[in-house]
Design a protein around this motif. Structure first.
Motif, PDB file in Angstrom:
ATOM      1  N   ARG A 166      87.499  77.701   9.240  1.00 47.89           N
ATOM      2  CA  ARG A 166      86.465  78.215  10.124  1.00 47.89           C
ATOM      3  C   ARG A 166      85.380  77.168  10.295  1.00 47.89           C
ATOM      4  O   ARG A 166      85.117  76.358   9.397  1.00 47.89           O
ATOM      5  CB  ARG A 166      85.840  79.490   9.590  1.00 47.89           C
ATOM      6  N   ASP A 200      81.330  77.103  11.640  1.00 46.89           N
ATOM      7  CA  ASP A 200      80.181  77.889  12.081  1.00 46.89           C
ATOM      8  C   ASP A 200      79.673  77.376  13.421  1.00 46.89           C
ATOM      9  O   ASP A 200      79.579  76.161  13.645  1.00 46.89           O
ATOM     10  CB  ASP A 200      79.056  77.814  11.046  1.00 46.89           C
ATOM     11  N   ASP A 259      76.566  78.339  14.797  1.00 45.29           N
ATOM     12  CA  ASP A 259      75.282  79.026  14.757  1.00 45.29           C
ATOM     13  C   ASP A 259      74.135  78.205  15.330  1.00 45.29           C
ATOM     14  O   ASP A 259      72.978  78.560  15.173  1.00 45.29           O
ATOM     15  CB  ASP A 259      74.948  79.434  13.326  1.00 45.29           C
ATOM     16  N   ALA A 314      79.102  86.795  17.211  1.00 45.03           N
ATOM     17  CA  ALA A 314      78.533  87.227  15.933  1.00 45.03           C
ATOM     18  C   ALA A 314      79.004  88.622  15.535  1.00 45.03           C
ATOM     19  O   ALA A 314      79.279  88.880  14.359  1.00 45.03           O
ATOM     20  CB  ALA A 314      77.011  87.185  16.006  1.00 45.03           C
ATOM     21  N   ALA A 358      82.452  88.326  14.126  1.00 44.33           N
ATOM     22  CA  ALA A 358      82.415  87.662  12.818  1.00 44.33           C
ATOM     23  C   ALA A 358      81.919  88.616  11.739  1.00 44.33           C
ATOM     24  O   ALA A 358      82.460  88.642  10.620  1.00 44.33           O
ATOM     25  CB  ALA A 358      81.518  86.428  12.896  1.00 44.33           C
ATOM     26  N   GLY A 409      80.829  85.997   8.309  1.00 46.62           N
ATOM     27  CA  GLY A 409      79.578  85.378   8.704  1.00 46.62           C
ATOM     28  C   GLY A 409      78.756  86.290   9.582  1.00 46.62           C
ATOM     29  O   GLY A 409      79.213  87.361  10.009  1.00 46.62           O
ATOM     30  N   SER A 413      77.037  84.860  12.285  1.00 50.38           N
ATOM     31  CA  SER A 413      76.831  84.103  13.515  1.00 50.38           C
ATOM     32  C   SER A 413      78.192  83.774  14.118  1.00 50.38           C
ATOM     33  O   SER A 413      79.232  83.957  13.466  1.00 50.38           O
ATOM     34  CB  SER A 413      76.042  82.827  13.222  1.00 50.38           C
ATOM     35  N   VAL A 467      81.627  82.053  15.173  1.00 51.78           N
ATOM     36  CA  VAL A 467      82.481  81.134  14.418  1.00 51.78           C
ATOM     37  C   VAL A 467      83.685  80.738  15.265  1.00 51.78           C
ATOM     38  O   VAL A 467      84.032  81.402  16.244  1.00 51.78           O
ATOM     39  CB  VAL A 467      82.977  81.758  13.096  1.00 51.78           C
TER      40      VAL A 467
END
Length: 378
Positions: free
Chosen positions: A176, A178, A180, A208, A211, A217, A219, A221
């Motif tokens: 993964r 991020d 963000d 988000a 996720a 998470g 945020s 991804v």
């Protein structure tokens, strides 16, 4: 259950003039247009292997065989069926093909039509028909197997299928990344991943809300799945680290991804040119509506939008995120496909898919009395 019992059930409905609701295990009955039928025919018990030829990478099974059963059977020979449709792992292969359901692996291995070599089905006249064959190169002339795939049981009841298998990769790793950061930064990362020489099995972008639903998470991804031998996969993961920092995930995450719309009252899929989807991806990912989960396949050019039961994103005019794809639907740059909607909305947003003479002619040829899943076609 057997082909003969399916034939008998259809002929009984023909004699009585009643309609028949066709299903597998019934896990996706709320998808598609509402069916109007007083009788039901489930193929869930019509399961099992008819023949398996590992040397030819072909498997023939009854339609009620589940995807998890197929995975278990083929894994013993280090083979697999790279078909991961959205939904539960215990969905049947017959229903998967009837609805032409595909998941993230389709970007590398093709759609269900590409993995189907042949099938047996019973049409609305009670006639048993075989199409295709049991080897990879088998089709000459009109391909009935492709016609039945995606027909939602309206042309015939699929009873047996022959599938094309692949060798299972020695290494199968998921990472993964991020997403963000600011919209411009996210857009740059997405473009870098898609345009890179990497050859992953799957690239999937999640907003988000998606996720959070997957517990990976808070945020947006990007999930990336690599397969092949150890050296090739390791080299690709290393190369990916030059774009952004990847974090390893358990491969089981993909089963959770497939079930993201389990509580959704509406699921809408938008297909467009991949470059248009990539250009709009960062903006779509920054939609923070908690009730709307968005999955984007930038390589296939598909956006899957799931509105949970406590959301209000679907209405009679159809729903799309704040992007520039829906406006081009009229000129065929984009296509909106409604997978699941509240029953009362279907007639308004998608009244019929058999309004043209060719489609009506095909329906009349295979199910002239409209007894198979009436309502699905509008």
């Amino acid at each position: 259950m057997s082909t003969e019992r399916v034939t008998s059930a259809i002929r009984d409905c023909l004699a009585s003039g009643t309609a028949l609701r066709i299903s597998g295990r019934g896990t996706w009955l709320d998808a598609g247009r509402p069916v109007r039928a007083s009788n039901a025919l489930s193929l869930a018990e019509d399961a099992g292997v008819v023949s398996y030829v590992p040397g030819d990478l072909t498997l023939t099974v009854r339609a009620g065989t589940t995807l998890s059963e197929i995975a278990s059977i083929t894994s013993e020979r280090d083979q697999w069926l790279p078909l991961d449709p959205y939904g539960a792992a215990d969905s049947t292969i017959g229903a998967t093909l009837a609805t032409a359901s595909a998941g993230p692996l389709a970007s590398s291995f093709g759609s269900p039509r590409d993995l189907l070599l042949g099938l047996e089905f019973v049409n609305g006249r009670g006639e048993t028909i075989r199409a295709g064959g049991k080897v990879v190169k088998n089709v000459a002339g009109f391909d009935l197997s492709r016609l039945l795939t995606g027909s939602w049981g309206t042309l015939g009841v699929i009873t047996e299928v022959t599938l094309r298998l692949y060798a299972r990769p020695a290494a199968d790793r998921t990472v993964r990344i991020d997403l963000d950061g600011p919209e411009k930064q996210v857009g740059s990362i997405v473009r870098a991943i898609v345009s890179s020489p990497l050859a992953p099995y799957t690239v999937l972008l999640l907003n988000a809300a998606a996720a959070r639903a997957l517990r990976i998470g808070a945020s947006p991804v990007c999930l990336i799945r690599f397969g092949g031998n150890d050296a090739v996969v390791s080299a690709q993961v290393t190369a990916l680290s030059q774009i952004s920092r990847p974090e390893e995930l358990d491969a089981k995450i993909w089963l959770d991804v497939r079930q993201l719309d389990g509580d959704a009252h509406s699921t809408i899929r938008i297909s467009s040119l991949p470059q248009r989807v990539v250009a709009n991806a960062a903006r779509m990912l920054h939609d923070n509506a908690e009730a709307i989960r968005t999955c984007i396949d930038p390589r296939r050019g598909t956006v899957r939008i799931m509105v949970s039961a406590d959301g209000d994103g679907a209405d009679a005019d159809g729903w799309s995120p704040d992007m520039n794809l829906r406006g081009d639907a009229g000129n065929h740059a984009s296509e909106i496909i409604f997978e699941k909607l509240p029953a009362e909305i279907w007639a308004q947003v998608s009244p019929s898919v058999v309004s043209d003479p060719l489609s009506r002619g095909i329906k009349n040829a295979y199910d002239p009395l409209n007894i198979l899943n009436p309502g699905i076609l509008g």
